[in-house]
Scaffold this motif. Sequence first.
Motif, PDB file in Angstrom:
ATOM      1  N   THR A   1       0.822  -1.209   0.000  1.00  0.00           N
ATOM      2  CA  THR A   1       0.000   0.000   0.000  1.00  0.00           C
ATOM      3  C   THR A   1       0.857   1.260   0.000  1.00  0.00           C
ATOM      4  O   THR A   1       0.570   2.209  -0.734  1.00  0.00           O
ATOM      5  CB  THR A   1      -0.937   0.018   1.227  1.00  0.00           C
ATOM      6  OG1 THR A   1      -1.778  -1.148   1.178  1.00  0.00           O
ATOM      7  CG2 THR A   1      -1.795   1.275   1.260  1.00  0.00           C
ATOM      8  N   TYR A   2       1.910   1.298   0.808  1.00  0.00           N
ATOM      9  CA  TYR A   2       2.667   2.535   1.012  1.00  0.00           C
ATOM     10  C   TYR A   2       4.008   2.620   0.298  1.00  0.00           C
ATOM     11  O   TYR A   2       4.477   3.725   0.012  1.00  0.00           O
ATOM     12  CB  TYR A   2       2.876   2.772   2.513  1.00  0.00           C
ATOM     13  CG  TYR A   2       1.593   3.049   3.228  1.00  0.00           C
ATOM     14  CD1 TYR A   2       0.943   4.271   3.091  1.00  0.00           C
ATOM     15  CD2 TYR A   2       1.003   2.081   4.034  1.00  0.00           C
ATOM     16  CE1 TYR A   2      -0.257   4.516   3.747  1.00  0.00           C
ATOM     17  CE2 TYR A   2      -0.186   2.321   4.690  1.00  0.00           C
ATOM     18  CZ  TYR A   2      -0.816   3.542   4.546  1.00  0.00           C
ATOM     19  OH  TYR A   2      -1.997   3.786   5.184  1.00  0.00           O
ATOM     20  N   ALA A   3       4.660   1.528   0.028  1.00  0.00           N
ATOM     21  CA  ALA A   3       6.011   1.571  -0.550  1.00  0.00           C
ATOM     22  C   ALA A   3       6.075   2.321  -1.882  1.00  0.00           C
ATOM     23  O   ALA A   3       7.059   3.030  -2.117  1.00  0.00           O
ATOM     24  CB  ALA A   3       6.585   0.165  -0.694  1.00  0.00           C
ATOM     25  N   PRO A   4       5.062   2.208  -2.743  1.00  0.00           N
ATOM     26  CA  PRO A   4       5.166   2.960  -3.999  1.00  0.00           C
ATOM     27  C   PRO A   4       5.176   4.479  -3.819  1.00  0.00           C
ATOM     28  O   PRO A   4       5.602   5.208  -4.709  1.00  0.00           O
ATOM     29  CB  PRO A   4       3.915   2.527  -4.781  1.00  0.00           C
ATOM     30  CG  PRO A   4       3.545   1.205  -4.195  1.00  0.00           C
ATOM     31  CD  PRO A   4       3.910   1.307  -2.746  1.00  0.00           C
ATOM     32  N   HIS A   5       4.713   4.967  -2.662  1.00  0.00           N
ATOM     33  CA  HIS A   5       4.564   6.405  -2.460  1.00  0.00           C
ATOM     34  C   HIS A   5       5.458   6.982  -1.363  1.00  0.00           C
ATOM     35  O   HIS A   5       5.504   8.192  -1.190  1.00  0.00           O
ATOM     36  CB  HIS A   5       3.109   6.730  -2.108  1.00  0.00           C
ATOM     37  CG  HIS A   5       2.131   6.059  -3.002  1.00  0.00           C
ATOM     38  ND1 HIS A   5       1.967   6.405  -4.331  1.00  0.00           N
ATOM     39  CD2 HIS A   5       1.282   5.035  -2.780  1.00  0.00           C
ATOM     40  CE1 HIS A   5       1.042   5.627  -4.876  1.00  0.00           C
ATOM     41  NE2 HIS A   5       0.617   4.793  -3.958  1.00  0.00           N
ATOM     42  N   GLN A   6       6.116   6.112  -0.607  1.00  0.00           N
ATOM     43  CA  GLN A   6       6.928   6.560   0.515  1.00  0.00           C
ATOM     44  C   GLN A   6       8.338   5.997   0.371  1.00  0.00           C
ATOM     45  O   GLN A   6       8.537   4.956  -0.236  1.00  0.00           O
ATOM     46  CB  GLN A   6       6.317   6.102   1.845  1.00  0.00           C
ATOM     47  CG  GLN A   6       4.928   6.629   2.101  1.00  0.00           C
ATOM     48  CD  GLN A   6       4.879   8.144   2.286  1.00  0.00           C
ATOM     49  OE1 GLN A   6       5.864   8.777   2.623  1.00  0.00           O
ATOM     50  NE2 GLN A   6       3.719   8.730   2.048  1.00  0.00           N
ATOM     51  N   ASN A   7       9.291   6.671   0.975  1.00  0.00           N
ATOM     52  CA  ASN A   7      10.695   6.296   0.851  1.00  0.00           C
ATOM     53  C   ASN A   7      11.124   5.426   2.048  1.00  0.00           C
ATOM     54  O   ASN A   7      11.788   5.904   2.959  1.00  0.00           O
ATOM     55  CB  ASN A   7      11.555   7.560   0.756  1.00  0.00           C
ATOM     56  CG  ASN A   7      12.987   7.256   0.424  1.00  0.00           C
ATOM     57  OD1 ASN A   7      13.341   6.137   0.073  1.00  0.00           O
ATOM     58  ND2 ASN A   7      13.845   8.256   0.548  1.00  0.00           N
ATOM     59  N   PHE A   8      10.697   4.162   2.027  1.00  0.00           N
ATOM     60  CA  PHE A   8      11.074   3.227   3.083  1.00  0.00           C
ATOM     61  C   PHE A   8      11.252   1.845   2.481  1.00  0.00           C
ATOM     62  O   PHE A   8      10.823   1.580   1.369  1.00  0.00           O
ATOM     63  CB  PHE A   8      10.025   3.195   4.205  1.00  0.00           C
ATOM     64  CG  PHE A   8       8.824   2.339   3.917  1.00  0.00           C
ATOM     65  CD1 PHE A   8       8.708   1.074   4.478  1.00  0.00           C
ATOM     66  CD2 PHE A   8       7.812   2.792   3.097  1.00  0.00           C
ATOM     67  CE1 PHE A   8       7.603   0.280   4.214  1.00  0.00           C
ATOM     68  CE2 PHE A   8       6.700   2.010   2.833  1.00  0.00           C
ATOM     69  CZ  PHE A   8       6.590   0.752   3.394  1.00  0.00           C
ATOM     70  N   GLU A   9      11.877   0.980   3.242  1.00  0.00           N
ATOM     71  CA  GLU A   9      12.067  -0.405   2.819  1.00  0.00           C
ATOM     72  C   GLU A   9      11.939  -1.300   4.034  1.00  0.00           C
ATOM     73  O   GLU A   9      12.165  -0.878   5.166  1.00  0.00           O
ATOM     74  CB  GLU A   9      13.447  -0.577   2.180  1.00  0.00           C
ATOM     75  CG  GLU A   9      13.674  -1.914   1.527  1.00  0.00           C
ATOM     76  CD  GLU A   9      12.653  -2.243   0.453  1.00  0.00           C
ATOM     77  OE1 GLU A   9      11.781  -3.086   0.720  1.00  0.00           O
ATOM     78  OE2 GLU A   9      12.729  -1.658  -0.641  1.00  0.00           O
ATOM     79  N   ILE A  10      11.539  -2.530   3.784  1.00  0.00           N
ATOM     80  CA  ILE A  10      11.520  -3.565   4.812  1.00  0.00           C
ATOM     81  C   ILE A  10      12.621  -4.553   4.452  1.00  0.00           C
ATOM     82  O   ILE A  10      12.837  -4.842   3.279  1.00  0.00           O
ATOM     83  CB  ILE A  10      10.149  -4.272   4.875  1.00  0.00           C
ATOM     84  CG1 ILE A  10       9.069  -3.288   5.310  1.00  0.00           C
ATOM     85  CG2 ILE A  10      10.199  -5.474   5.832  1.00  0.00           C
ATOM     86  CD1 ILE A  10       7.658  -3.845   5.292  1.00  0.00           C
ATOM     87  N   LEU A  11      13.307  -5.045   5.454  1.00  0.00           N
ATOM     88  CA  LEU A  11      14.356  -6.034   5.243  1.00  0.00           C
ATOM     89  C   LEU A  11      14.131  -7.190   6.203  1.00  0.00           C
ATOM     90  O   LEU A  11      14.136  -6.994   7.419  1.00  0.00           O
ATOM     91  CB  LEU A  11      15.737  -5.416   5.474  1.00  0.00           C
ATOM     92  CG  LEU A  11      16.926  -6.359   5.274  1.00  0.00           C
ATOM     93  CD1 LEU A  11      17.041  -6.772   3.806  1.00  0.00           C
ATOM     94  CD2 LEU A  11      18.212  -5.688   5.745  1.00  0.00           C
ATOM     95  N   LEU A  12      13.917  -8.366   5.651  1.00  0.00           N
ATOM     96  CA  LEU A  12      13.761  -9.569   6.458  1.00  0.00           C
ATOM     97  C   LEU A  12      15.124 -10.014   6.980  1.00  0.00           C
ATOM     98  O   LEU A  12      16.080 -10.136   6.208  1.00  0.00           O
ATOM     99  CB  LEU A  12      13.145 -10.699   5.622  1.00  0.00           C
ATOM    100  CG  LEU A  12      13.069 -12.073   6.283  1.00  0.00           C
ATOM    101  CD1 LEU A  12      12.095 -12.057   7.463  1.00  0.00           C
ATOM    102  CD2 LEU A  12      12.661 -13.136   5.268  1.00  0.00           C
TER     103      LEU A  12
END
Length: 145
Positions: A50-61
């Motif tokens: 929902t948010y990654a395309p519009h916000q500058n963040f990443e998740i890392l497993l």
Amino acid sequence: MLHGTVYHRDHGLTPAAYLDTTEHVVLYFAASWCVACQEVTPLLRHFYTTYAPHQNFEILLVPHDRSAEAMRAYVHRAALPWASVPFQDGQARQQLDAWYGMDTIPYLVLLDKHGRVVASSVRDGDNVGLLPVLAALRQRWQGRP
């Protein structure tokens, strides 16, 4: 923050340097055998898509699986759209565990672009879940620390 490569289900091994271009990184300590992780992952995946395309963040497993095969199967089965620390890179996993880890999973840590902890899913030894971490990330997007 992290040197070397990360594993992405769609792109294979990718330079980890792209994480340095994001404002925030959410470390997700999890494992395929963890029932609670299996419940959290779809919620986290929904938030990300929902948010990654519009916000500058990443998740890392940061995987806590027992084998590389189990981790790869989990990444594909759960359709994780974010990268993970390669299972074979035990040094990177141990380093992240030492810097940010807890004795419990699932565990989330929100980091700013300098690697400082902004929020965590564990407070005073109790797991408070992913919602406070995601709320803290949203507040930062809105300019509220």
